[in-house]
Design a protein around this motif. Structure first.
Motif, mmCIF file in Angstrom:
data_model
loop_
_atom_site.group_PDB
_atom_site.id
_atom_site.type_symbol
_atom_site.label_atom_id
_atom_site.label_comp_id
_atom_site.label_asym_id
_atom_site.label_seq_id
_atom_site.Cartn_x
_atom_site.Cartn_y
_atom_site.Cartn_z
ATOM 1 N N LYS A 18 32.818 -51.456 -5.926
ATOM 2 C CA LYS A 18 32.931 -49.910 -6.574
ATOM 3 C C LYS A 18 32.824 -49.506 -7.581
ATOM 4 O O LYS A 18 33.452 -50.626 -8.462
ATOM 5 N N LYS A 19 32.985 -48.642 -7.976
ATOM 6 C CA LYS A 19 32.861 -47.681 -10.187
ATOM 7 C C LYS A 19 34.498 -49.079 -10.024
ATOM 8 O O LYS A 19 33.855 -48.941 -11.225
ATOM 9 N N SER A 20 35.207 -48.268 -9.503
ATOM 10 C CA SER A 20 36.502 -47.884 -9.565
ATOM 11 C C SER A 20 37.036 -49.781 -10.221
ATOM 12 O O SER A 20 37.620 -49.855 -11.058
ATOM 13 N N GLN A 21 36.604 -50.673 -9.092
ATOM 14 C CA GLN A 21 36.745 -51.951 -9.207
ATOM 15 C C GLN A 21 35.739 -52.901 -10.241
ATOM 16 O O GLN A 21 36.544 -53.409 -11.703
ATOM 17 N N LYS A 22 34.672 -52.222 -10.734
ATOM 18 C CA LYS A 22 33.469 -52.825 -12.598
ATOM 19 C C LYS A 22 34.264 -51.896 -13.472
ATOM 20 O O LYS A 22 34.341 -52.630 -14.301
ATOM 21 N N ARG A 23 34.545 -50.506 -12.848
ATOM 22 C CA ARG A 23 35.844 -50.621 -14.818
ATOM 23 C C ARG A 23 37.012 -51.699 -14.588
ATOM 24 O O ARG A 23 36.943 -52.271 -16.056
ATOM 25 N N ALA A 24 37.523 -51.685 -13.750
ATOM 26 C CA ALA A 24 38.538 -52.437 -13.593
ATOM 27 C C ALA A 24 38.148 -54.167 -13.852
ATOM 28 O O ALA A 24 39.035 -54.739 -15.282
ATOM 29 N N TYR A 25 37.517 -54.740 -13.856
ATOM 30 C CA TYR A 25 37.360 -56.106 -14.278
ATOM 31 C C TYR A 25 36.729 -55.401 -15.645
ATOM 32 O O TYR A 25 36.564 -56.560 -16.351
ATOM 33 N N LEU A 26 35.734 -54.858 -16.356
ATOM 34 C CA LEU A 26 35.225 -54.336 -17.320
ATOM 35 C C LEU A 26 36.484 -54.645 -18.178
ATOM 36 O O LEU A 26 36.825 -55.453 -19.625
ATOM 37 N N LEU A 27 37.475 -53.945 -18.254
ATOM 38 C CA LEU A 27 38.853 -53.459 -18.415
ATOM 39 C C LEU A 27 39.115 -55.235 -19.040
ATOM 40 O O LEU A 27 39.494 -55.359 -20.356
ATOM 41 N N THR A 28 39.178 -55.618 -17.676
ATOM 42 C CA THR A 28 40.411 -56.458 -18.145
ATOM 43 C C THR A 28 39.197 -57.754 -19.225
ATOM 44 O O THR A 28 40.015 -58.763 -19.626
ATOM 45 N N ALA A 29 38.314 -57.899 -18.321
ATOM 46 C CA ALA A 29 37.524 -58.761 -18.903
ATOM 47 C C ALA A 29 37.860 -58.523 -20.496
ATOM 48 O O ALA A 29 38.162 -59.775 -21.673
ATOM 49 N N VAL A 30 36.652 -57.433 -21.116
ATOM 50 C CA VAL A 30 37.182 -57.779 -22.405
ATOM 51 C C VAL A 30 38.206 -57.114 -23.352
ATOM 52 O O VAL A 30 38.991 -57.339 -24.256
ATOM 53 N N ILE A 46 46.740 -57.258 -15.095
ATOM 54 C CA ILE A 46 46.798 -56.526 -13.456
ATOM 55 C C ILE A 46 47.171 -55.299 -13.447
ATOM 56 O O ILE A 46 47.376 -53.995 -12.275
ATOM 57 N N LEU A 47 48.553 -55.028 -14.317
ATOM 58 C CA LEU A 47 49.551 -53.528 -14.204
ATOM 59 C C LEU A 47 48.170 -52.280 -14.658
ATOM 60 O O LEU A 47 48.390 -51.608 -13.298
ATOM 61 N N LEU A 48 47.821 -52.952 -16.346
ATOM 62 C CA LEU A 48 47.060 -51.828 -16.176
ATOM 63 C C LEU A 48 45.602 -51.275 -14.983
ATOM 64 O O LEU A 48 45.072 -49.750 -14.660
ATOM 65 N N SER A 49 44.977 -52.263 -14.455
ATOM 66 C CA SER A 49 43.922 -52.548 -13.437
ATOM 67 C C SER A 49 44.570 -51.550 -11.808
ATOM 68 O O SER A 49 43.862 -50.508 -11.944
ATOM 69 N N PHE A 50 45.479 -52.122 -12.170
ATOM 70 C CA PHE A 50 46.616 -51.059 -11.020
ATOM 71 C C PHE A 50 46.613 -48.736 -11.679
ATOM 72 O O PHE A 50 46.161 -48.087 -10.806
ATOM 73 N N LEU A 51 47.498 -49.033 -12.917
ATOM 74 C CA LEU A 51 47.948 -47.555 -13.539
ATOM 75 C C LEU A 51 46.619 -47.042 -13.317
ATOM 76 O O LEU A 51 46.845 -45.341 -13.072
ATOM 77 N N LEU A 52 45.530 -47.596 -14.073
ATOM 78 C CA LEU A 52 44.174 -47.093 -14.737
ATOM 79 C C LEU A 52 43.479 -46.223 -13.237
ATOM 80 O O LEU A 52 42.986 -45.383 -13.087
ATOM 81 N N PHE A 53 43.050 -47.484 -12.726
ATOM 82 C CA PHE A 53 42.172 -47.022 -12.091
ATOM 83 C C PHE A 53 42.554 -47.683 -9.952
ATOM 84 O O PHE A 53 41.881 -47.573 -9.629
ATOM 85 N N LYS A 54 43.293 -48.135 -10.027
ATOM 86 C CA LYS A 54 44.171 -47.705 -8.174
ATOM 87 C C LYS A 54 43.275 -49.539 -7.769
ATOM 88 O O LYS A 54 43.620 -49.239 -6.524
ATOM 89 N N VAL A 55 43.536 -50.125 -8.464
ATOM 90 C CA VAL A 55 41.980 -51.300 -8.351
ATOM 91 C C VAL A 55 43.977 -52.487 -8.125
ATOM 92 O O VAL A 55 44.006 -52.947 -8.704
#
Length: 289
Positions: free
Chosen positions: A23-35, A78-87
């Motif tokens: 999903k779009k939210s997952q892609k955003r979480a992965y992009l945020l984490t990778a970069v 992991i924490l930021l991905s949950f707080l920002l994208f609920k992933v």
């Protein structure tokens, strides 16, 4: 490595992930984490704001670049991905962990070095076999980005292949640097390497007693002596270190320094960054008349 290269590493990690069913939210979480995880160790630059003891040279690429801190940085994302994208996705932890490890480990290979083993050791580990800005990385990753645009279905495969070529480049550069290093060991007491921007070329900085020689060298041609420097080894540096604590930090941070005592100034500089008659890592005080 420079910030551009670390960003490209993060994008290449993101590109190597299969995102077809995300999903779009997952892609955003992965992009945020990778970069983000590929950049986070360099957050130490803000320590300049409160450094009033001349310690920044040691703080930069210090504890934030420790291999022991890498899982904590990964947990942050992991924490930021949950707080920002609920992933919630445990794979994000491993992506972030790999990204931080790549950042910290790649920095070992250039002349600046890192505090890879802090807080258990303050030693700056540096191999000097990869330049801080390595255009070979840019070419490899740029090729993968272009290829992925023409075939999005196989996009992750291009980035995985790019990582293979990056690893090969680092291995080839480092093996050649190690072989050159060994050629100087019998003649000099201390040796440091600094890779050139042209692949397979190196600056070799070699010191015996008070003499420091700087060579341009590679495995396929004769070494060329570029500079002959003399270090004033008998100089009392206590006054310099008291008045200019950055000089003491530089002496502890560098593999070895050249000491200057020319009648006008007392100082120390790192010969690995000596170009056109001076080093940009030079701390000194003027002698009072």
């Amino acid at each position: 490595m420079d910030s551009v290269t670390h960003t490209l590493f993060g994008l290449a990690l993101y590109g190597a992930v299969d995102k077809k069913h995300m999903k779009k939210s997952q892609k955003r979480a992965y992009l945020l984490t990778a970069v983000g995880a590929s950049q986070i160790p360099d957050i130490d630059v803000i320590s300049q704001l409160w450094d009033n003891e001349g310690l920044y040279q040691m703080w930069h690429r210090g504890i934030t670049h420790s291999i022991f801190l890498t899982p904590l940085w990964a947990a942050l994302f992991i924490l930021l991905s949950f707080l920002l994208f609920k992933v919630k996705d445990v794979k994000l932890f491993f992506l972030g962990w790999v990204a931080v490890i790549i950042h910290n480990t790649s920095d070992l290979f250039n002349a600046w070095g890192t505090g890879y083993l802090e807080p258990f050791s303050n030693m700056r580990i540096t191999f000097g076999t990869i330049p801080i800005i390595d255009f070979v990385f840019w070419v490899i990753l740029g090729t993968a980005f272009i290829a992925s645009k023409f075939n999005k279905i196989k996009s992750p495969s291009y980035f995985k292949l790019a990582w293979v070529f990056i690893a090969l480049h680092v291995i080839i550069q480092s093996v050649q640097g190690w072989m050159l290093y060994n050629q100087y060991e019998d003649d000099y007491e201390q040796i440091a390497l600094s890779a050139g921007f042209i692949p397979w070329t190196y600056t070799v900085i070699a010191k015996s007693d008070s003499e420091v020689n700087i060579f341009q060298d590679n495995l396929f041609s004769e070494r060329k002596l570029q500079y002959e420097l003399t270090s004033a080894e008998d100089t009392d540096l206590n006054g310099l270190f008291t008045e200019k604590p950055e000089a003491k930090t530089l002496s502890e941070w560098s593999p070895f320094v050249v000491i200057v005592d020319d009648g006008d100034r007392i100082g120390v500089y790192d010969p690995r960054f000596y170009r056109n008659g001076q080093s940009f890592l030079f701390e000194y005080i003027d002698k009072t008349q």
